[in-house]
Design a protein around this motif. Structure first.
Motif, PDB file in Angstrom:
ATOM      1  N   THR A  23       0.780  -1.245   0.000  1.00 56.38           N
ATOM      2  CA  THR A  23       0.000   0.000   0.000  1.00 56.38           C
ATOM      3  C   THR A  23       0.811   1.295   0.000  1.00 56.38           C
ATOM      4  OG1 THR A  23      -0.103   0.068   2.424  1.00 56.38           O
ATOM      5  CG2 THR A  23      -1.844  -1.164   1.275  1.00 56.38           C
ATOM      6  N   ASN A  24       2.097   1.237   0.411  1.00 59.96           N
ATOM      7  CA  ASN A  24       2.882   2.468   0.572  1.00 59.96           C
ATOM      8  C   ASN A  24       2.210   3.451   1.540  1.00 59.96           C
ATOM      9  OD1 ASN A  24       5.270   2.144  -0.827  1.00 59.96           O
ATOM     10  ND2 ASN A  24       4.485   2.948  -2.758  1.00 59.96           N
ATOM     11  N   TRP A  25       1.541   2.923   2.566  1.00 59.18           N
ATOM     12  CA  TRP A  25       0.774   3.783   3.464  1.00 59.18           C
ATOM     13  C   TRP A  25       1.647   4.760   4.250  1.00 59.18           C
ATOM     14  CZ3 TRP A  25       1.740   3.920   8.664  1.00 59.18           C
ATOM     15  CH2 TRP A  25       2.422   2.831   9.225  1.00 59.18           C
ATOM     16  N   ILE A  26       2.921   4.399   4.470  1.00 60.00           N
ATOM     17  CA  ILE A  26       3.813   5.284   5.239  1.00 60.00           C
ATOM     18  C   ILE A  26       3.961   6.647   4.564  1.00 60.00           C
ATOM     19  CG2 ILE A  26       6.208   5.604   5.977  1.00 60.00           C
ATOM     20  CD1 ILE A  26       6.339   2.654   6.613  1.00 60.00           C
ATOM     21  N   LEU A  27       3.945   6.646   3.217  1.00 58.72           N
ATOM     22  CA  LEU A  27       4.087   7.918   2.496  1.00 58.72           C
ATOM     23  C   LEU A  27       2.913   8.858   2.745  1.00 58.72           C
ATOM     24  CD1 LEU A  27       5.453   6.659  -0.952  1.00 58.72           C
ATOM     25  CD2 LEU A  27       6.730   7.677   0.945  1.00 58.72           C
ATOM     26  N   GLU A  28       1.798   8.292   3.169  1.00 62.00           N
ATOM     27  CA  GLU A  28       0.630   9.139   3.416  1.00 62.00           C
ATOM     28  C   GLU A  28       0.828  10.033   4.635  1.00 62.00           C
ATOM     29  OE1 GLU A  28      -2.608  10.856   2.331  1.00 62.00           O
ATOM     30  OE2 GLU A  28      -2.164   8.978   1.277  1.00 62.00           O
ATOM     31  N   ILE A  29       1.683   9.624   5.565  1.00 64.14           N
ATOM     32  CA  ILE A  29       1.885  10.405   6.787  1.00 64.14           C
ATOM     33  C   ILE A  29       2.540  11.756   6.495  1.00 64.14           C
ATOM     34  CG2 ILE A  29       2.890  10.440   9.087  1.00 64.14           C
ATOM     35  CD1 ILE A  29       0.606   8.409   8.658  1.00 64.14           C
ATOM     36  N   PRO A  30       3.706  11.810   5.797  1.00 64.98           N
ATOM     37  CA  PRO A  30       4.277  13.134   5.506  1.00 64.98           C
ATOM     38  C   PRO A  30       3.377  13.978   4.608  1.00 64.98           C
ATOM     39  CG  PRO A  30       5.495  11.396   4.372  1.00 64.98           C
ATOM     40  CD  PRO A  30       4.611  10.720   5.344  1.00 64.98           C
TER      41      PRO A  30
END
Length: 503
Positions: A368-375
Motif C-alpha cells: 500500500t505504501n501507506w507510510i508515504l501518506e503520513i508526511p
C-alpha cells in the motif's frame, strides 16, 4: 445575495449538527460490516457483533439517505419569518411532490432511464420556493367558499403545485448534466495523474451539490476504473479490482491502479479538513470559544475517523463558495500526489482512519505504501490550516462563531436565574422597553440577538434593555438588535407568547 447566502448557511446548521453522530454510526458500522472487511478479518464474523454493526450502519445511513430532505426542512425553518412549522411542512410536501413528479415522468417517458437524484440542489430550490411562498401568502384571504384554505393552510398547497413544475424542469435538464459528467469521466481515465487530479477536483466540486454520486460509481464499478486479470478472472472497476486483489492470497507487490481513485482522499479527510476546523475555531471570537469547541471537535473527529466531510464543508460552502473551490482544488492535488507516489490504499466506505488502518496499515507497506501518506498528510494539515486561517481573517468570512451568528457567552449567564418565571418577567420588561405591542411589527432572534422590527425606533428604551442583560443595542434599518447571548431565543419565544403570536 451574500447576506442571503449567509442566512442559508445558518439555516443548515441545525440539520448539519446531526451529521457527526450519524457519520460515526455509518462509518464504523459500514466499515466493519462490509463483506470485504469480514473476508479480510474473519475475527469480525461474529453474528452478534455483526448485528450491532449492521444496526449502526442502518441508523447512520437513514440520515444521509435523507440528507437533502433534512436540509430542505432546515432551510425552511431558518428562512421563514414566522409559523416556521408550517414552512417546514410546506418544504417537506414540496420536496416529496418534486421527486414524485420526476419519478412519474421517468416511468412515462423513459422507463429504462437512469434515476434522477437532484440532491442538495433540489433541496435548495424547493426550500427557497417554499419559504418565499410562505412569507408572501401565510396571511392570504381567499373567497368565503374557500375560506378554510386561507392563511397558512394555503402555503403547502401552493408549494406542492409549484413543486410539480420544478420536477418537470429537473426532469428536462438533469439528464444532460448526467451525460456531461459521464463524458468527462471517459476523458479523465486516459489522462494519467492529471486525470486523477481532475477526478478528485471534479468529485469534490460536485459534492457541494450532491452530484458526486454520479461520478465515483462510474469509476468504482465500471471499466472507467480499470480492467485487470486477478487470480485468472477478469475484473472491471476500481473497487472491484481492489477487493479481488485483497482476497487473492497470491497477490504480491502494490495493489494496482484500482486504488488510484481512493488513495487521494485520505490526506484531505484525515488531515486537511480537521486542520480547517482548527483554523475556523481559532478565528472564533474569544467569548465564543467554549461554546464552539465541542462542535468543531466533533465534526473534525467525524472527518478524521470516518471520512464524513459534509458537516465541515457546509460550514463554509454557502458563505464562502470560493473557499470551497480552493478546497476542491487541494483535494484534486491530493489525488494526483497519491497517484504519483503509488500510494495504494483502498477503502470500502470513505477516507477516514478506519479504512486507512484496515486497508492501508494492516495490509503492509509493501502492498500500500501507506507510510508515504503520513508526511503528505502533515503537509496537508499545515496547508489547509494556513489557507483557511488566511482566508477567514483576510476576507472576514463569517464562519461559525463570528459575526451575527456568534453565541456571546458571558460568565454571568451561568449564575443568573433561568427559571421560566424570570424569563417571563424579563420579557415583559423588554416588551415595554420596545415601545409596547403597538410599536412592534416582528420579533425574531438569531443565536445571540433579539431582532425586532419596530414602527418607531425613538420609542425604544435602550437603557432599560441594557439593564436587563443586553450587552449592546444596535439600530438597524427598520428596527433594533439587542444582544442577549444564548437567552435571545428565550426572550423572543416568550415575547411572542405574550403577544399571542404562534411561531
Amino acid at each position: 445575495m451574500f447576506k442571503y447566502l449567509q442566512k442559508v448557511g445558518k439555516s443548515f446548521m441545525v440539520p448539519i449538527a446531526i451529521l457527526p453522530a450519524a457519520g460515526l454510526l455509518l462509518g464504523i458500522g459500514g466499515a466493519f460490516s462490509s463483506k470485504a472487511t469480514i473476508a479480510a478479518y474473519p475475527i469480525l464474523d461474529v453474528p452478534m457483533l455483526q448485528a450491532v454493526f449492521s444496526i449502526m450502519s442502518a441508523a447512520g445511513n437513514v440520515i444521509f439517505s435523507n440528507l437533502a430532505l433534512l436540509l430542505c426542512v432546515g432551510l425552511c425553518v431558518g428562512l421563514a419569518k414566522r409559523d416556521k412549522g408550517v414552512a417546514a411542512l410546506a418544504g417537506v410536501v414540496g420536496f416529496l411532490v418534486m421527486n414524485g413528479t420526476i419519478d412519474a415522468m421517468l416511468k412515462i417517458f423513459n422507463p429504462d432511464g437512469n434515476p434522477i437524484d437532484t440532491g442538495v440542489i433540489g433541496a435548495l430550490v424547493i426550500g427557497m420556493i417554499a419559504t418565499t411562498l410562505h412569507n408572501k401568502y401565510q396571511n392570504i384571504q381567499l373567497p368565503q367558499v374557500l375560506g378554510f384554505f386561507s392563511g397558512s393552510r394555503f402555503v403547502p398547497i401552493i408549494t406542492s403545485l409549484s413543486a410539480i413544475f420544478i420536477g418537470v424542469i429537473f426532469y428536462i435538464i438533469w439528464p444532460t448534466l448526467q451525460n456531461l459528467l459521464i463524458y468527462i469521466g471517459n476523458v479523465l481515465i486516459s489522462a494519467g495523474p492529471i486525470g486523477t487530479f481532475f477526478y478528485g477536483f471534479l468529485m469534490r466540486l460536485c459534492g457541494a451539490i450532491g452530484l458526486h454520486h454520479m461520478i465515483y460509481p462510474m469509476f468504482w464499478y465500471t471499466e472507467l476504473g480499470g480492467t485487470e486479470i486477478v487470480n485468472g478472472v477478469q475484473v472491471v472497476g476500481a473497487q472491484k479490482i481492489f477487493f479481488a486483489q485483497l482476497a487473492d492470497p497470491n497477490h504480491v507487490g502494490l495493489f494496482t491502479e484500482g486504488t488510484r481513485f481512493f488513495a487521494g482522499r485520505f490526506a484531505t479527510m484525515m488531515f486537511g479538513l480537521p486542520a480547517a476546523c482548527l483554523a475556523m475555531y481559532h478565528c472564533v471570537t474569544s467569548k465564543n470559544k467554549k461554546m464552539y469547541a465541542g462542535m468543531f471537535f466533533g465534526v473534525a473527529m467525524t472527518s478524521f475517523i470516518t471520512g464524513i466531510t459534509e458537516p465541515i464543508e457546509f460550514m463554509f460552502l454557502f458563505i464562502a463558495p470560493a473557499l470551497y473551490v480552493v478546497h476542491a482544488f487541494l483535494d484534486g492535488i491530493s489525488f494526483c500526489i497519491a497517484d504519483i507516489l503509488n500510494i495504494s490504499i483502498g477503502n470500502t466506505f470513505s477516507g477516514g482512519l478506519i479504512d486507512f488502518v484496515l486497508f492501508g496499515v494492516l495490509q503492509g507497506n509493501d502492498k500500500t505504501n501507506w507510510i508515504l501518506e503520513i508526511p503528505v498528510g502533515i503537509i496537508w494539515f499545515i496547508l489547509y490550516y494556513c489557507v483557511f486561517r488566511f482566508a477567514i481573517t483576510k476576507f472576514n468570512i463569517m464562519t461559525p462563531g463570528r459575526g451575527d451568528n456568534d453565541v456571546e457567552e458571558e460568565a454571568k449567564d451561568d449564575k443568573e436565574d433561568n427559571s421560566n418565571s424570570k424569563i417571563h418577567e424579563t420579557a415583559l420588561i423588554i416588551l415595554k422597553a420596545l415601545g409596547g405591542k403597538e410599536n412592534l411589527e416582528d420579533v425574531d432572534a438569531c443565536i445571540t440577538r433579539l431582532r425586532v422590527s419596530v414602527k418607531d425606533s425613538s420609542k425604544v428604551d435602550k437603557e432599560t434593555l441594557k439593564k436587563v442583560g443586553a450587552t449592546a443595542v444596535l439600530d438597524v434599518k427598520g428596527g433594533i438588535q439587542a444582544i442577549y447571548g444564548a437567552k435571545a431565543i428565550l426572550y423572543k419565544n416568550e415575547i411572542n407568547a405574550i403577544l399571542g403570536i404562534k411561531d
